[in-house]
Scaffold this motif. Structure first.
Motif, short mmCIF file in Angstrom:
data_model
loop_
_atom_site.label_atom_id
_atom_site.label_comp_id
_atom_site.label_asym_id
_atom_site.label_seq_id
_atom_site.Cartn_x
_atom_site.Cartn_y
_atom_site.Cartn_z
N THR A 1 31.89 -66.99 20.30
CA THR A 1 31.47 -68.32 20.76
C THR A 1 32.66 -69.23 21.03
O THR A 1 32.49 -70.29 21.61
CB THR A 1 30.58 -68.99 19.70
OG1 THR A 1 31.29 -69.06 18.46
CG2 THR A 1 29.31 -68.18 19.47
N ARG B 1 19.56 -58.75 30.72
CA ARG B 1 19.72 -60.20 30.91
C ARG B 1 20.59 -60.80 29.81
O ARG B 1 21.43 -61.67 30.07
CB ARG B 1 18.34 -60.87 30.92
CG ARG B 1 17.55 -60.63 32.20
CD ARG B 1 16.38 -61.59 32.32
NE ARG B 1 15.40 -61.37 31.27
CZ ARG B 1 14.38 -60.52 31.36
NH1 ARG B 1 14.21 -59.79 32.45
NH2 ARG B 1 13.51 -60.41 30.37
N ARG B 2 20.43 -60.32 28.57
CA ARG B 2 21.27 -60.83 27.47
C ARG B 2 22.73 -60.45 27.68
O ARG B 2 23.64 -61.23 27.38
CB ARG B 2 20.76 -60.30 26.13
CG ARG B 2 19.40 -60.84 25.72
CD ARG B 2 19.13 -60.62 24.23
NE ARG B 2 19.12 -59.20 23.89
CZ ARG B 2 18.05 -58.43 23.93
NH1 ARG B 2 16.88 -58.95 24.33
NH2 ARG B 2 18.10 -57.16 23.57
N LEU C 1 24.21 -60.02 30.59
CA LEU C 1 24.74 -60.86 31.66
C LEU C 1 24.97 -62.28 31.18
O LEU C 1 25.97 -62.92 31.56
CB LEU C 1 23.76 -60.85 32.84
CG LEU C 1 23.65 -59.49 33.57
CD1 LEU C 1 22.54 -59.53 34.59
CD2 LEU C 1 24.98 -59.13 34.22
N GLU C 2 24.11 -62.80 30.32
CA GLU C 2 24.32 -64.14 29.76
C GLU C 2 25.61 -64.19 28.96
O GLU C 2 26.36 -65.18 29.00
CB GLU C 2 23.13 -64.53 28.88
CG GLU C 2 21.86 -64.83 29.67
CD GLU C 2 20.64 -64.94 28.77
OE1 GLU C 2 20.80 -64.81 27.52
OE2 GLU C 2 19.53 -65.13 29.29
N THR C 3 25.88 -63.13 28.21
CA THR C 3 27.11 -63.07 27.43
C THR C 3 28.32 -63.05 28.34
O THR C 3 29.32 -63.74 28.11
CB THR C 3 27.11 -61.83 26.53
OG1 THR C 3 26.01 -61.90 25.63
CG2 THR C 3 28.41 -61.73 25.73
N ARG D 1 28.56 -64.20 31.34
CA ARG D 1 28.71 -65.47 32.07
C ARG D 1 29.32 -66.56 31.20
O ARG D 1 29.62 -67.65 31.68
CB ARG D 1 27.35 -65.92 32.62
CG ARG D 1 26.83 -65.01 33.74
CD ARG D 1 25.55 -65.55 34.36
NE ARG D 1 25.02 -64.60 35.33
CZ ARG D 1 23.85 -63.98 35.22
NH1 ARG D 1 23.06 -64.23 34.18
NH2 ARG D 1 23.44 -63.14 36.15
N ALA D 2 29.46 -66.29 29.88
CA ALA D 2 30.09 -67.27 29.00
C ALA D 2 31.55 -67.47 29.35
O ALA D 2 32.18 -68.43 28.89
CB ALA D 2 29.96 -66.84 27.54
#
Length: 310
Positions: A178, A220-221, A223-225, A227-228
Motif C-alpha cells: 500500500t 479484476r483484483r 488488474l486493480e492491484t 493499476r495502483a
C-alpha cells in the motif's frame, strides 16, 4: 537404498550373532532431544520414526539410517531431507518427491528454520517418512499419511515465507504493497517501504483454459492491484488436477497460464513484466489419488511484487 537392504540386513544379523551381540539400539532409545526448537523437534521426530522402523517394521537398515540422522540433529549438526536420487522409486512418485523437496529447500533457504522451527523440522521428518514408505510402495495408508503430512506442513511454511502473516492463498495479502512506489521529492529522508508480494488464484473448469466465473473476479483484483502504480513483476504459475495423463496436464497447465497472460496484455499490462511457468499436476494444492478431478488444483497462481522480492 532398498536395493541392498535384504543383503545388508542379513549380513549385519549374522555378524551380530557371531559376536554374541544383541543390538537393541540403546543409544538411540536414550536420545534426549536438545532444547533448541528446530534441532530438538527434528531429533524427536526422526527418533520416533527410526524406532518405529526398528521395532514395528523390523527394518534394521532404514531404522539405523534414520536413527543416525536423529543423533546428528540432536548434536546440532546440519540434517537435510533425503535426496530423491538415493532411493529406488516409481517414476511418478519420484517426480512428485523431487518437486516437493525443491519447494521444501526453497522455504528452508528462505529462513523457515528460524521463523517456523517446529513446522520446518516436522516437514523434513514427514518428507523422509514419505520417501521411505514410497520406496517400499505397499503400505498405502502409511504413504498417504506421510505425504499428506508433508504437504500440510509445506503449505504452512510457504504461507509464512512468501506471504505476510494473515495472508490467505488466493486473496490479496492484507496491507501489503500500500506504500507509494517512489519517495516524494520533498521528503528525501523518508525510506521506501518494501512492496510485499501479493498472491491471487484463478480457478478453471475441467479440461478448460477459459477464464470465466470467479476467475474473472480474480483477474479484476489483479488488474486493480497493478493499476495502483507500483513497479512490479508478475509471475503466472499454471496447474492442473490429477485427472488425465501427465503429458496432457503439462500442456493444459501451460495453456491456462498463457490465457491469463493474454488477458493481462489485453488489459494493457506490459508483456515483458510477465513470467509464465507451468507445473502440470506436480504441485497440487489438494492431494488426491491419481485420476481424480479436483477443482482447487485447476488453477493459475499469480504473484505480483517487485522483481527483487520475487
Amino acid at each position: 537404498m532398498k536395493r541392498f537392504k535384504e543383503m545388508a540386513a542379513a549380513g549385519l544379523a549374522v555378524a551380530l550373532s557371531a559376536c554374541g551381540i544383541v543390538d537393541n539400539h540403546a543409544e538411540l532409545r536414550a536420545l534426549t532431544p536438545p532444547d533448541d526448537k528446530f534441532a530438538g523437534t527434528l531429533a524427536a521426530e526422526l527418533k520416533k520414526f527410526a524406532v518405529t522402523e526398528l521395532d514395528d517394521m523390523r527394518d534394521l537398515i532404514d531404522g539405523m539410517h534414520f536413527g543416525e540422522k536423529a543423533k546428528r540433529a540432536a548434536a546440532g549438526n546440519a540434517v537435510e531431507p533425503e535426496r530423491v536420487e538415493d532411493w529406488r522409486l516409481p517414476k511418478p512418485a519420484a517426480r512428485q518427491l523431487s518437486d516437493g523437496r525443491a519447494r521444501l529447500m526453497a522455504v528452508l533457504g528462505g529462513g523457515a528454520r528460524q521463523s517456523e522451527p517446529v513446522t520446518a523440522a516436522v516437514a523434513i521428518a514427514r518428507f523422509d517418512c514419505w520417501i521411505e514408505q514410497q520406496e517400499e510402495n505397499w503400505q498405502w495408508a502409511h504413504i498417504a499419511a506421510c505425504r499428506d503430512g508433508f504437504f500440510a506442513t509445506l503449505t504452512a511454511l510457504e504461507g509464512d515465507i512468501f506471504l505476510r502473516p494473515g495472508g490467505v492463498p488466493g486473496e490479496p495479502v492484507a496491507g501489503a504493497g500500500t506504500a507509494p512506489g517512489v519517495t516524494p521529492v520533498n521528503q528525501p529522508a523518508v525510506p521506501e517501504i518494501p512492496f510485499a508480494p501479493k498472491t491471487f488464484t484463478m480457478h478453471f473448469e475441467f479440461d478448460s483454459a477459459r477464464i470465466a466465473g470467479d476467475s474473472e473476479a480474480a483477474l479484476r483484483r489483479v488488474l486493480e492491484t497493478l493499476r495502483a502504480g507500483a513497479d512490479t513483476t508478475i509471475v503466472l504459475a499454471g496447474h492442473a488436477d490429477r485427472a488425465g495423463p501427465d503429458w496432457y496436464n503439462d500442456g493444459l497447465s501451460e495453456r491456462r497460464a498463457l490465457a491469463v497472460k493474454r488477458a493481462l496484455i489485453a488489459a494493457g499490462v506490459d508483456a515483458e513484466a510477465i513470467t509464465v511457468k507451468s507445473f502440470g499436476e506436480r504441485r497440487p494444492r489438494i492431494m488426491t489419488p491419481d485420476g481424480l478431478r479436483e477443482r482447487r488444483n485447476r488453477r493459475v497462481e499469480i504473484v505480483i511484487g517487485r522483481a527483487a522480492a520475487l
